[in-house]
Design a protein around this motif. Structure first.
Motif, PDB file in Angstrom:
ATOM      1  N   VAL A 192       9.502  -6.883  13.311  1.00  0.00           N
ATOM      2  CA  VAL A 192      10.352  -6.231  12.311  1.00  0.00           C
ATOM      3  C   VAL A 192       9.515  -5.914  11.070  1.00  0.00           C
ATOM      4  O   VAL A 192       8.866  -6.792  10.499  1.00  0.00           O
ATOM      5  CB  VAL A 192      11.545  -7.140  11.920  1.00  0.00           C
ATOM      6  CG1 VAL A 192      12.376  -6.498  10.819  1.00  0.00           C
ATOM      7  CG2 VAL A 192      12.422  -7.432  13.140  1.00  0.00           C
ATOM      8  N   LEU A 193       9.539  -4.646  10.692  1.00  0.00           N
ATOM      9  CA  LEU A 193       8.836  -4.201   9.488  1.00  0.00           C
ATOM     10  C   LEU A 193       9.875  -3.876   8.418  1.00  0.00           C
ATOM     11  O   LEU A 193      10.881  -3.219   8.711  1.00  0.00           O
ATOM     12  CB  LEU A 193       8.010  -2.959   9.834  1.00  0.00           C
ATOM     13  CG  LEU A 193       7.331  -2.226   8.689  1.00  0.00           C
ATOM     14  CD1 LEU A 193       6.250  -3.097   8.033  1.00  0.00           C
ATOM     15  CD2 LEU A 193       6.702  -0.914   9.185  1.00  0.00           C
ATOM     16  N   LEU A 194       9.651  -4.361   7.197  1.00  0.00           N
ATOM     17  CA  LEU A 194      10.597  -4.077   6.113  1.00  0.00           C
ATOM     18  C   LEU A 194       9.873  -3.594   4.866  1.00  0.00           C
ATOM     19  O   LEU A 194       8.735  -4.007   4.605  1.00  0.00           O
ATOM     20  CB  LEU A 194      11.334  -5.352   5.687  1.00  0.00           C
ATOM     21  CG  LEU A 194      12.287  -6.007   6.649  1.00  0.00           C
ATOM     22  CD1 LEU A 194      11.694  -7.310   7.119  1.00  0.00           C
ATOM     23  CD2 LEU A 194      13.611  -6.274   5.961  1.00  0.00           C
ATOM     24  N   THR A 195      10.569  -2.754   4.096  1.00  0.00           N
ATOM     25  CA  THR A 195      10.122  -2.511   2.728  1.00  0.00           C
ATOM     26  C   THR A 195      11.144  -3.164   1.805  1.00  0.00           C
ATOM     27  O   THR A 195      12.324  -3.240   2.155  1.00  0.00           O
ATOM     28  CB  THR A 195      10.042  -1.012   2.392  1.00  0.00           C
ATOM     29  OG1 THR A 195      11.340  -0.431   2.559  1.00  0.00           O
ATOM     30  CG2 THR A 195       9.029  -0.285   3.253  1.00  0.00           C
ATOM     31  N   ALA A 196      10.697  -3.646   0.641  1.00  0.00           N
ATOM     32  CA  ALA A 196      11.637  -4.299  -0.282  1.00  0.00           C
ATOM     33  C   ALA A 196      11.136  -4.189  -1.717  1.00  0.00           C
ATOM     34  O   ALA A 196       9.933  -4.018  -1.962  1.00  0.00           O
ATOM     35  CB  ALA A 196      11.794  -5.777   0.091  1.00  0.00           C
ATOM     36  N   GLY A 197      12.089  -4.302  -2.635  1.00  0.00           N
ATOM     37  CA  GLY A 197      11.749  -4.340  -4.059  1.00  0.00           C
ATOM     38  C   GLY A 197      11.532  -2.973  -4.665  1.00  0.00           C
ATOM     39  O   GLY A 197      11.704  -1.941  -4.004  1.00  0.00           O
ATOM     40  N   MET A 258       3.089   2.175  -1.115  1.00  0.00           N
ATOM     41  CA  MET A 258       4.048   1.589  -0.172  1.00  0.00           C
ATOM     42  C   MET A 258       4.105   2.428   1.106  1.00  0.00           C
ATOM     43  O   MET A 258       4.157   1.888   2.215  1.00  0.00           O
ATOM     44  CB  MET A 258       5.428   1.474  -0.829  1.00  0.00           C
ATOM     45  CG  MET A 258       6.421   0.688  -0.014  1.00  0.00           C
ATOM     46  SD  MET A 258       7.994   0.444  -0.869  1.00  0.00           S
ATOM     47  CE  MET A 258       7.760  -1.105  -1.686  1.00  0.00           C
ATOM     48  N   LEU A 259       4.047   3.748   0.937  1.00  0.00           N
ATOM     49  CA  LEU A 259       4.063   4.651   2.094  1.00  0.00           C
ATOM     50  C   LEU A 259       2.861   4.376   2.992  1.00  0.00           C
ATOM     51  O   LEU A 259       3.000   4.231   4.213  1.00  0.00           O
ATOM     52  CB  LEU A 259       4.041   6.115   1.618  1.00  0.00           C
ATOM     53  CG  LEU A 259       3.877   7.168   2.703  1.00  0.00           C
ATOM     54  CD1 LEU A 259       5.112   7.255   3.583  1.00  0.00           C
ATOM     55  CD2 LEU A 259       3.570   8.542   2.102  1.00  0.00           C
ATOM     56  N   GLN A 260       1.685   4.263   2.365  1.00  0.00           N
ATOM     57  CA  GLN A 260       0.463   4.063   3.148  1.00  0.00           C
ATOM     58  C   GLN A 260       0.504   2.739   3.925  1.00  0.00           C
ATOM     59  O   GLN A 260       0.243   2.697   5.131  1.00  0.00           O
ATOM     60  CB  GLN A 260      -0.750   4.091   2.218  1.00  0.00           C
ATOM     61  CG  GLN A 260      -2.045   4.228   2.982  1.00  0.00           C
ATOM     62  CD  GLN A 260      -3.263   3.968   2.120  1.00  0.00           C
ATOM     63  OE1 GLN A 260      -3.190   3.949   0.887  1.00  0.00           O
ATOM     64  NE2 GLN A 260      -4.383   3.760   2.760  1.00  0.00           N
ATOM     65  N   ALA A 261       0.879   1.658   3.214  1.00  0.00           N
ATOM     66  CA  ALA A 261       0.926   0.335   3.863  1.00  0.00           C
ATOM     67  C   ALA A 261       1.965   0.332   4.990  1.00  0.00           C
ATOM     68  O   ALA A 261       1.737  -0.234   6.068  1.00  0.00           O
ATOM     69  CB  ALA A 261       1.252  -0.742   2.836  1.00  0.00           C
ATOM     70  N   THR A 262       3.108   0.978   4.740  1.00  0.00           N
ATOM     71  CA  THR A 262       4.177   0.978   5.741  1.00  0.00           C
ATOM     72  C   THR A 262       3.756   1.771   6.976  1.00  0.00           C
ATOM     73  O   THR A 262       3.991   1.336   8.117  1.00  0.00           O
ATOM     74  CB  THR A 262       5.479   1.560   5.142  1.00  0.00           C
ATOM     75  OG1 THR A 262       5.730   0.901   3.903  1.00  0.00           O
ATOM     76  CG2 THR A 262       6.666   1.346   6.056  1.00  0.00           C
ATOM     77  N   CYS A 263       3.123   2.926   6.764  1.00  0.00           N
ATOM     78  CA  CYS A 263       2.660   3.749   7.906  1.00  0.00           C
ATOM     79  C   CYS A 263       1.671   2.963   8.758  1.00  0.00           C
ATOM     80  O   CYS A 263       1.738   3.007   9.995  1.00  0.00           O
ATOM     81  CB  CYS A 263       2.018   5.035   7.407  1.00  0.00           C
ATOM     82  SG  CYS A 263       3.225   6.243   6.868  1.00  0.00           S
TER      83      CYS A 263
END
Ligand code: CTP
Length: 404
Positions: A192-197, A258-263
């Motif tokens: 599971v990958l999440l973004t937060a904050g 955040m986009l780069q890390a998430t990708c």
């Protein structure tokens, strides 16, 4: 068959009048097929005898930290390793405080500190002690660390007061424990990958634009996913929260970071849950030097940021993708619109009208997917996160089944 069958349950009993209900609790747990061992504090033994609990559990009751006989057999480390779940019922204000601070001055608190098993507590105390800011703070802190808190219920108390502080009934605790066992495997092996904050968009070397997101909801979802057996990666903005146990975290600054890390992380994920409050606009230019207050007014040119959620769904269409929507009005219409527009599998929408949700410990959600919808009423964000993930897991598995 019950989910509790053959599970090793360590029941901690601390010194409150509700300790008399522990006998019934042990009986019900054994009826569900659980193996029960009991650890009592010194004051618990004033309310109920070890002999009663020994007879009901079928095992010697553990009371001493430094007991040479016990250390030869089931010593405190063995006990800590043996447990699949630790349930403390009743949990007094004193025990909650000790757990919060990591004290280990008796067998029960030492075992809790030495164990990796999920910890569940059923507070029981006088209503004023429960309402005391110290107890409230301790309970909140334990919740943030992944301790599941059951109750207390409100009603008449042994001391004559009326209010919150009654331990839940034994059958309710057995149900709660059974639910924990059942959900602990729901996302086993899933990534599971999440973004937060919030994100921070720099204006100059010392200033940035941000928003009111505390990250609490996203962190609670990450924690619940880990408790359900998932491998969890959390891409987070700067928040004042500790990384939940069992969760890996990457801290990022701007929407672009955040986009780069998430990708990068999305390649290894099965589910993506976007809870972050990502800036929609970022300054066109970042001043190389601190902007001086020479002019009466200041205008900033802003440009759109990339939508992380939409990008991930476009580039990794197989990912089960869940978005969040914070709206001040027309909640359901906007939620359905975002679900369609971003091609999501599910969206969780909450109202942020009148300062609701942001930086609060409670929240309510409308959860929408293509052919369904459910409302989760206002509750503690940790409980809410758990309920939300149960819905996500059900829909995720249903989709997997349909496409396999
Ligand atoms: N989101 C994202 N990247 C962005 C903006 C939003 O990943 N640059 C994600 C959020 O994490 C959330 C969802 O998109 O899961 C909804 O964000 P929101 O800002 O409420 O919706 P928008 O589609 O941007 O619409 P609007 O701002 O018009 O409400």
């Amino acid at each position: 068959m019950s989910f509790l069958t053959d599970k090793n349950i360590l029941l901690g009993i601390s010194g409150g009048i509700a300790a008399y209900k522990s006998a019934e609790l042990v009986r019900l747990l054994r009826k569900q097929g659980a193996n029960v061992r009991i650890c009592m504090t010194a004051s618990a033994q004033h309310f109920i005898t070890p002999l009663t609990l020994q007879a009901l559990s079928g095992n010697a009751v553990h009371t001493e930290l430094l007991d040479p006989a016990a250390e030869l057999g089931m010593g405190h480390i063995e006990l800590a390793r043996w447990a699949d779940f630790i349930l403390i019922a009743p949990a007094t204000a004193n025990v909650l405080a000790k757990l919060t601070w990591g004290l280990a001055d008796d067998l029960l608190t030492t075992v809790c500190l030495a164990s990796k098993a999920p910890l569940l507590v059923a507070p029981a105390m006088n209503q004023q002690m429960w309402k005391n800011p110290a107890t409230q703070h301790n309970t909140r802190t334990l919740g943030e660390r992944g301790v599941r808190v059951f109750g207390p219920a409100a009603g008449e108390q042994a001391c004559g007061d009326t209010g919150p502080g009654r331990m839940l009934e034994p059958y309710q605790l057995v149900d709660a424990l059974e639910e924990c066992c059942a959900t602990s495997q729901l996302l086993k092996g899933q990534r599971v990958l999440l973004t937060a904050g919030p994100t921070r968009e720099a204006i100059d070397p010392v200033r940035f634009l941000t928003n009111r997101s505390s990250g609490k909801m996203g962190y609670a979802v990450a924690q619940a996913a880990a408790q359900m057996g998932a491998e969890v990666m959390l891409v987070s903005g700067h928040v004042a929260l500790e990384c939940p146990p069992g969760v890996q975290r990457i801290i990022t600054e701007s929407a672009a970071d955040m986009l780069q890390a998430t990708c990068e992380q999305a390649k290894q994920a099965d589910l993506f849950i976007a809870t972050a409050a990502v800036a929609d606009y970022t300054p066109v230019e970042v001043a190389g030097h601190k902007i001086k207050k020479n002019a009466e007014t200041l205008s900033l040119g802003m440009k759109r940021t990339t939508d992380i959620l939409a990008t991930i769904k476009r580039e990794y269409p197989h990912l089960f993708t869940v978005g969040f929507a914070a709206e001040t009005h027309d909640l359901m219409n906007y939620a359905r619109d975002k679900l369609e527009r971003k091609g999501l599998d599910m969206i969780a929408a909450n109202s942020v009208a009148n300062g609701k949700a942001f930086d609060q410990s409670t929240n309510a959600l409308e959860v929408v997917w293509r052919d369904g919808h459910t409302s989760l009423p206002e509750m503690d964000k940790h409980v809410l996160a758990h309920e939300l993930l149960k819905i996500i897991a059900t829909q995720y598995h249903a989709r997997k089944l349909a496409t396999s």
